[in-house]
Design a protein around this motif. Structure first.
Motif, PDB file in Angstrom:
ATOM      1  N   THR A  52     -15.908   8.348  -5.704  1.00 49.83           N
ATOM      2  CA  THR A  52     -16.113   9.498  -4.825  1.00 49.83           C
ATOM      3  C   THR A  52     -14.740   9.954  -4.336  1.00 49.83           C
ATOM      4  O   THR A  52     -13.730   9.330  -4.654  1.00 49.83           O
ATOM      5  N   GLU A  53     -14.705  11.000  -3.533  1.00 50.68           N
ATOM      6  CA  GLU A  53     -13.434  11.429  -2.937  1.00 50.68           C
ATOM      7  C   GLU A  53     -12.812  10.298  -2.131  1.00 50.68           C
ATOM      8  O   GLU A  53     -11.618  10.044  -2.200  1.00 50.68           O
ATOM      9  N   PRO A 119     -17.948  14.045  -5.208  1.00 52.01           N
ATOM     10  CA  PRO A 119     -17.615  13.129  -6.306  1.00 52.01           C
ATOM     11  C   PRO A 119     -16.106  13.027  -6.511  1.00 52.01           C
ATOM     12  O   PRO A 119     -15.335  13.772  -5.898  1.00 52.01           O
ATOM     13  N   ASN A 120     -15.706  12.123  -7.368  1.00 56.08           N
ATOM     14  CA  ASN A 120     -14.299  11.934  -7.682  1.00 56.08           C
ATOM     15  C   ASN A 120     -13.837  13.110  -8.539  1.00 56.08           C
ATOM     16  O   ASN A 120     -13.794  13.031  -9.764  1.00 56.08           O
ATOM     17  N   ALA A 121     -13.526  14.199  -7.871  1.00 58.54           N
ATOM     18  CA  ALA A 121     -13.109  15.417  -8.562  1.00 58.54           C
ATOM     19  C   ALA A 121     -12.152  16.177  -7.662  1.00 58.54           C
ATOM     20  O   ALA A 121     -12.248  16.115  -6.448  1.00 58.54           O
ATOM     21  N   SER A 122     -11.223  16.869  -8.278  1.00 56.01           N
ATOM     22  CA  SER A 122     -10.330  17.721  -7.499  1.00 56.01           C
ATOM     23  C   SER A 122     -10.441  19.135  -8.033  1.00 56.01           C
ATOM     24  O   SER A 122     -10.422  19.355  -9.249  1.00 56.01           O
ATOM     25  N   LYS A 123     -10.583  20.066  -7.135  1.00 54.06           N
ATOM     26  CA  LYS A 123     -10.728  21.475  -7.512  1.00 54.06           C
ATOM     27  C   LYS A 123     -11.834  21.668  -8.534  1.00 54.06           C
ATOM     28  O   LYS A 123     -11.664  22.313  -9.553  1.00 54.06           O
ATOM     29  N   THR A 124     -12.959  21.045  -8.281  1.00 51.79           N
ATOM     30  CA  THR A 124     -14.156  21.128  -9.124  1.00 51.79           C
ATOM     31  C   THR A 124     -13.930  20.676 -10.562  1.00 51.79           C
ATOM     32  O   THR A 124     -14.571  21.164 -11.491  1.00 51.79           O
ATOM     33  N   VAL A 125     -13.037  19.720 -10.773  1.00 55.13           N
ATOM     34  CA  VAL A 125     -12.811  19.145 -12.099  1.00 55.13           C
ATOM     35  C   VAL A 125     -12.798  17.626 -11.965  1.00 55.13           C
ATOM     36  O   VAL A 125     -12.089  17.080 -11.131  1.00 55.13           O
ATOM     37  N   LYS A 182     -16.528  18.578 -23.674  1.00 51.24           N
ATOM     38  CA  LYS A 182     -15.207  18.891 -23.124  1.00 51.24           C
ATOM     39  C   LYS A 182     -15.300  18.935 -21.609  1.00 51.24           C
ATOM     40  O   LYS A 182     -16.339  19.235 -21.036  1.00 51.24           O
ATOM     41  N   MET A 183     -14.168  18.690 -20.957  1.00 53.74           N
ATOM     42  CA  MET A 183     -14.113  18.679 -19.503  1.00 53.74           C
ATOM     43  C   MET A 183     -14.346  20.065 -18.911  1.00 53.74           C
ATOM     44  O   MET A 183     -14.936  20.212 -17.847  1.00 53.74           O
ATOM     45  N   LYS A 184     -13.935  21.110 -19.601  1.00 55.91           N
ATOM     46  CA  LYS A 184     -14.023  22.481 -19.080  1.00 55.91           C
ATOM     47  C   LYS A 184     -15.457  22.799 -18.646  1.00 55.91           C
ATOM     48  O   LYS A 184     -16.396  22.626 -19.394  1.00 55.91           O
ATOM     49  N   ASN A 185     -15.597  23.243 -17.425  1.00 58.69           N
ATOM     50  CA  ASN A 185     -16.875  23.651 -16.837  1.00 58.69           C
ATOM     51  C   ASN A 185     -17.883  22.505 -16.706  1.00 58.69           C
ATOM     52  O   ASN A 185     -19.038  22.748 -16.420  1.00 58.69           O
ATOM     53  N   TYR A 186     -17.464  21.270 -16.918  1.00 57.13           N
ATOM     54  CA  TYR A 186     -18.399  20.155 -16.851  1.00 57.13           C
ATOM     55  C   TYR A 186     -18.892  19.915 -15.435  1.00 57.13           C
ATOM     56  O   TYR A 186     -20.021  19.534 -15.221  1.00 57.13           O
ATOM     57  N   PHE A 187     -18.047  20.156 -14.455  1.00 61.07           N
ATOM     58  CA  PHE A 187     -18.412  19.927 -13.065  1.00 61.07           C
ATOM     59  C   PHE A 187     -19.583  20.816 -12.654  1.00 61.07           C
ATOM     60  O   PHE A 187     -20.389  20.444 -11.821  1.00 61.07           O
ATOM     61  N   ARG A 188     -19.707  21.997 -13.254  1.00 56.96           N
ATOM     62  CA  ARG A 188     -20.811  22.912 -12.939  1.00 56.96           C
ATOM     63  C   ARG A 188     -22.157  22.287 -13.253  1.00 56.96           C
ATOM     64  O   ARG A 188     -23.156  22.618 -12.625  1.00 56.96           O
TER      65      ARG A 188
END
Length: 193
Positions: A52-53, A119-125, A182-188
Protein backbone atom coordinates in the motif's frame (compact mmCIF):
# COMPACT_ATOMS: atom_id res chain seq x y z
CA UNK A 1 -27.77 -14.91 12.78
CA UNK A 2 -26.41 -13.35 9.59
CA UNK A 3 -27.12 -9.67 9.04
CA UNK A 4 -27.09 -8.18 5.54
CA UNK A 5 -26.69 -4.45 5.09
CA UNK A 6 -27.42 -2.94 1.66
CA UNK A 7 -24.74 -0.32 1.13
CA UNK A 8 -23.99 1.98 -1.78
CA UNK A 9 -22.67 -0.39 -4.44
CA UNK A 10 -22.19 -3.46 -2.24
CA UNK A 11 -23.80 -5.78 0.29
CA UNK A 12 -22.22 -6.20 3.72
CA UNK A 13 -22.81 -9.62 5.32
CA UNK A 14 -22.01 -9.98 9.03
CA UNK A 15 -21.97 -13.54 10.30
CA UNK A 16 -21.32 -13.58 14.06
CA UNK A 17 -20.06 -16.78 15.64
CA UNK A 18 -18.31 -17.88 18.83
CA UNK A 19 -16.72 -20.94 17.21
CA UNK A 20 -13.46 -19.33 16.12
CA UNK A 21 -10.76 -17.20 17.68
CA UNK A 22 -10.08 -15.36 14.42
CA UNK A 23 -11.93 -12.64 12.57
CA UNK A 24 -12.10 -13.23 8.83
CA UNK A 25 -12.99 -10.50 6.39
CA UNK A 26 -13.54 -11.60 2.82
CA UNK A 27 -14.14 -9.12 0.03
CA UNK A 28 -15.49 -10.51 -3.22
CA UNK A 29 -15.33 -8.40 -6.37
CA UNK A 30 -17.59 -9.93 -8.98
CA UNK A 31 -17.72 -9.09 -12.67
CA UNK A 32 -18.78 -10.81 -15.86
CA UNK A 33 -16.45 -13.58 -16.98
CA UNK A 34 -14.90 -12.19 -20.14
CA UNK A 35 -11.86 -13.46 -22.03
CA UNK A 36 -10.68 -9.86 -22.58
CA UNK A 37 -10.51 -9.02 -18.85
CA UNK A 38 -9.84 -12.31 -17.03
CA UNK A 39 -6.02 -12.08 -17.26
CA UNK A 40 -6.06 -8.40 -16.22
CA UNK A 41 -8.27 -9.07 -13.22
CA UNK A 42 -6.17 -12.06 -12.15
CA UNK A 43 -2.95 -10.06 -12.26
CA UNK A 44 -4.70 -7.23 -10.43
CA UNK A 45 -5.56 -9.60 -7.57
CA UNK A 46 -1.83 -10.40 -7.29
CA UNK A 47 -0.89 -6.70 -7.39
CA UNK A 48 -3.34 -5.61 -4.69
CA UNK A 49 -1.73 -7.70 -1.97
CA UNK A 50 1.86 -6.56 -2.63
CA UNK A 51 1.68 -3.31 -0.69
CA UNK A 52 0.00 0.00 0.00
CA UNK A 53 1.11 3.64 0.09
CA UNK A 54 1.96 3.24 3.77
CA UNK A 55 3.64 -0.17 3.31
CA UNK A 56 5.00 0.00 -0.26
CA UNK A 57 7.16 -3.12 -0.27
CA UNK A 58 6.17 -6.70 0.42
CA UNK A 59 8.72 -6.72 3.24
CA UNK A 60 7.16 -3.68 4.94
CA UNK A 61 3.69 -5.16 4.52
CA UNK A 62 4.89 -8.47 5.99
CA UNK A 63 6.36 -6.69 9.01
CA UNK A 64 3.05 -4.90 9.55
CA UNK A 65 1.10 -8.16 9.27
CA UNK A 66 3.41 -9.74 11.86
CA UNK A 67 2.81 -6.80 14.21
CA UNK A 68 -0.90 -7.65 13.90
CA UNK A 69 -0.22 -11.02 15.57
CA UNK A 70 0.50 -12.77 12.28
CA UNK A 71 -2.49 -11.48 10.32
CA UNK A 72 -2.98 -13.34 7.03
CA UNK A 73 -3.67 -11.50 3.79
CA UNK A 74 -4.27 -13.17 0.46
CA UNK A 75 -6.06 -13.01 -2.85
CA UNK A 76 -7.34 -15.49 -5.37
CA UNK A 77 -9.69 -15.63 -8.33
CA UNK A 78 -12.50 -18.07 -9.07
CA UNK A 79 -15.28 -18.44 -11.57
CA UNK A 80 -18.87 -19.21 -10.69
CA UNK A 81 -21.10 -19.67 -13.67
CA UNK A 82 -20.76 -16.54 -15.78
CA UNK A 83 -19.00 -14.55 -13.05
CA UNK A 84 -15.31 -13.89 -12.43
CA UNK A 85 -14.66 -13.22 -8.74
CA UNK A 86 -11.59 -11.66 -7.12
CA UNK A 87 -11.48 -12.71 -3.48
CA UNK A 88 -9.37 -10.72 -0.99
CA UNK A 89 -9.13 -12.42 2.43
CA UNK A 90 -7.88 -11.08 5.71
CA UNK A 91 -7.65 -13.23 8.86
CA UNK A 92 -6.71 -11.71 12.21
CA UNK A 93 -6.94 -12.89 15.80
CA UNK A 94 -10.00 -11.71 17.70
CA UNK A 95 -8.87 -8.98 20.09
CA UNK A 96 -11.06 -10.49 22.81
CA UNK A 97 -8.42 -13.23 23.23
CA UNK A 98 -5.50 -10.84 23.77
CA UNK A 99 -4.18 -10.10 27.28
CA UNK A 100 -4.71 -6.38 26.67
CA UNK A 101 -7.10 -4.56 24.37
CA UNK A 102 -6.01 -3.40 20.93
CA UNK A 103 -8.30 -2.24 18.18
CA UNK A 104 -7.25 -4.94 15.71
CA UNK A 105 -10.52 -5.05 13.77
CA UNK A 106 -10.26 -1.36 12.96
CA UNK A 107 -6.65 -1.81 11.81
CA UNK A 108 -7.70 -4.85 9.76
CA UNK A 109 -10.45 -2.86 8.03
CA UNK A 110 -8.09 0.09 7.49
CA UNK A 111 -5.55 -2.16 5.77
CA UNK A 112 -8.21 -3.55 3.42
CA UNK A 113 -9.36 0.01 2.71
CA UNK A 114 -5.76 1.01 1.87
CA UNK A 115 -5.36 -1.97 -0.45
CA UNK A 116 -8.19 -0.68 -2.63
CA UNK A 117 -8.03 3.07 -2.21
CA UNK A 118 -4.34 3.67 -1.45
CA UNK A 119 -2.47 0.89 -3.28
CA UNK A 120 1.27 0.86 -3.88
CA UNK A 121 1.09 3.26 -6.80
CA UNK A 122 2.33 6.72 -7.59
CA UNK A 123 0.43 9.05 -9.87
CA UNK A 124 -2.06 6.29 -10.67
CA UNK A 125 0.65 3.89 -11.89
CA UNK A 126 1.66 0.67 -10.14
CA UNK A 127 5.32 0.00 -9.44
CA UNK A 128 6.75 -1.29 -12.75
CA UNK A 129 9.20 -3.72 -11.12
CA UNK A 130 6.48 -5.28 -8.97
CA UNK A 131 4.13 -5.40 -11.97
CA UNK A 132 6.69 -7.36 -14.03
CA UNK A 133 7.54 -9.63 -11.07
CA UNK A 134 3.89 -10.51 -10.40
CA UNK A 135 3.25 -11.04 -14.10
CA UNK A 136 6.19 -13.48 -14.23
CA UNK A 137 4.96 -15.27 -11.07
CA UNK A 138 1.50 -15.69 -12.56
CA UNK A 139 2.89 -17.11 -15.81
CA UNK A 140 5.12 -19.52 -13.84
CA UNK A 141 2.15 -20.58 -11.71
CA UNK A 142 0.10 -21.38 -14.82
CA UNK A 143 3.01 -23.32 -16.34
CA UNK A 144 3.35 -25.31 -13.09
CA UNK A 145 -0.39 -25.97 -13.07
CA UNK A 146 -0.07 -27.60 -16.47
CA UNK A 147 2.24 -30.18 -14.85
CA UNK A 148 -0.47 -30.98 -12.28
CA UNK A 149 -2.49 -33.76 -13.95
CA UNK A 150 -5.64 -33.12 -11.93
CA UNK A 151 -5.62 -29.34 -12.49
CA UNK A 152 -4.76 -29.72 -16.18
CA UNK A 153 -7.51 -32.28 -16.83
CA UNK A 154 -10.05 -30.14 -14.99
CA UNK A 155 -9.10 -27.04 -17.00
CA UNK A 156 -9.32 -28.99 -20.27
CA UNK A 157 -12.69 -30.44 -19.31
CA UNK A 158 -14.12 -26.96 -18.69
CA UNK A 159 -12.50 -25.67 -21.88
CA UNK A 160 -14.13 -28.41 -24.01
CA UNK A 161 -17.49 -28.41 -22.23
CA UNK A 162 -17.79 -24.64 -22.42
CA UNK A 163 -16.31 -24.22 -25.89
CA UNK A 164 -17.61 -21.04 -27.50
CA UNK A 165 -19.10 -19.72 -24.24
CA UNK A 166 -17.76 -17.92 -21.19
CA UNK A 167 -17.86 -21.21 -19.27
CA UNK A 168 -14.83 -22.40 -21.27
CA UNK A 169 -12.68 -19.49 -20.04
CA UNK A 170 -10.04 -20.28 -17.41
CA UNK A 171 -10.43 -18.31 -14.18
CA UNK A 172 -6.75 -17.25 -14.40
CA UNK A 173 -6.61 -16.41 -18.11
CA UNK A 174 -4.07 -17.86 -20.48
CA UNK A 175 -0.32 -17.44 -20.56
CA UNK A 176 -0.21 -15.56 -23.86
CA UNK A 177 -2.71 -12.93 -22.65
CA UNK A 178 -0.81 -12.45 -19.39
CA UNK A 179 2.51 -11.98 -21.21
CA UNK A 180 0.91 -9.23 -23.35
CA UNK A 181 -0.28 -7.17 -20.37
CA UNK A 182 1.27 -3.71 -20.21
CA UNK A 183 1.46 -1.27 -17.32
CA UNK A 184 -0.13 1.57 -19.33
CA UNK A 185 -3.65 2.30 -18.07
CA UNK A 186 -3.55 -0.78 -15.82
CA UNK A 187 -4.37 1.23 -12.70
CA UNK A 188 -7.74 2.18 -14.26
CA UNK A 189 -8.79 -1.47 -14.06
CA UNK A 190 -8.85 -1.13 -10.27
CA UNK A 191 -11.65 1.41 -10.56
CA UNK A 192 -13.64 -0.89 -12.90
CA UNK A 193 -13.21 -4.13 -10.97
Amino acid sequence: MEKVYKMLGYDLHLIPTNKFKNITISLKLQNTLDEKTVAKRTLLSFMLTTGTEKYPSTQELSIYLESMYGMKLGANVVTKGKSHIININSICINQEYLPYKEDLIQRQIQLLNDIFFKPNASKTVFDQTMFERKKKELVERLINNQDDKFYYSLEKMFEYMGKGTCLGISSHGNIEDIKKLKMKNYFRILRNV
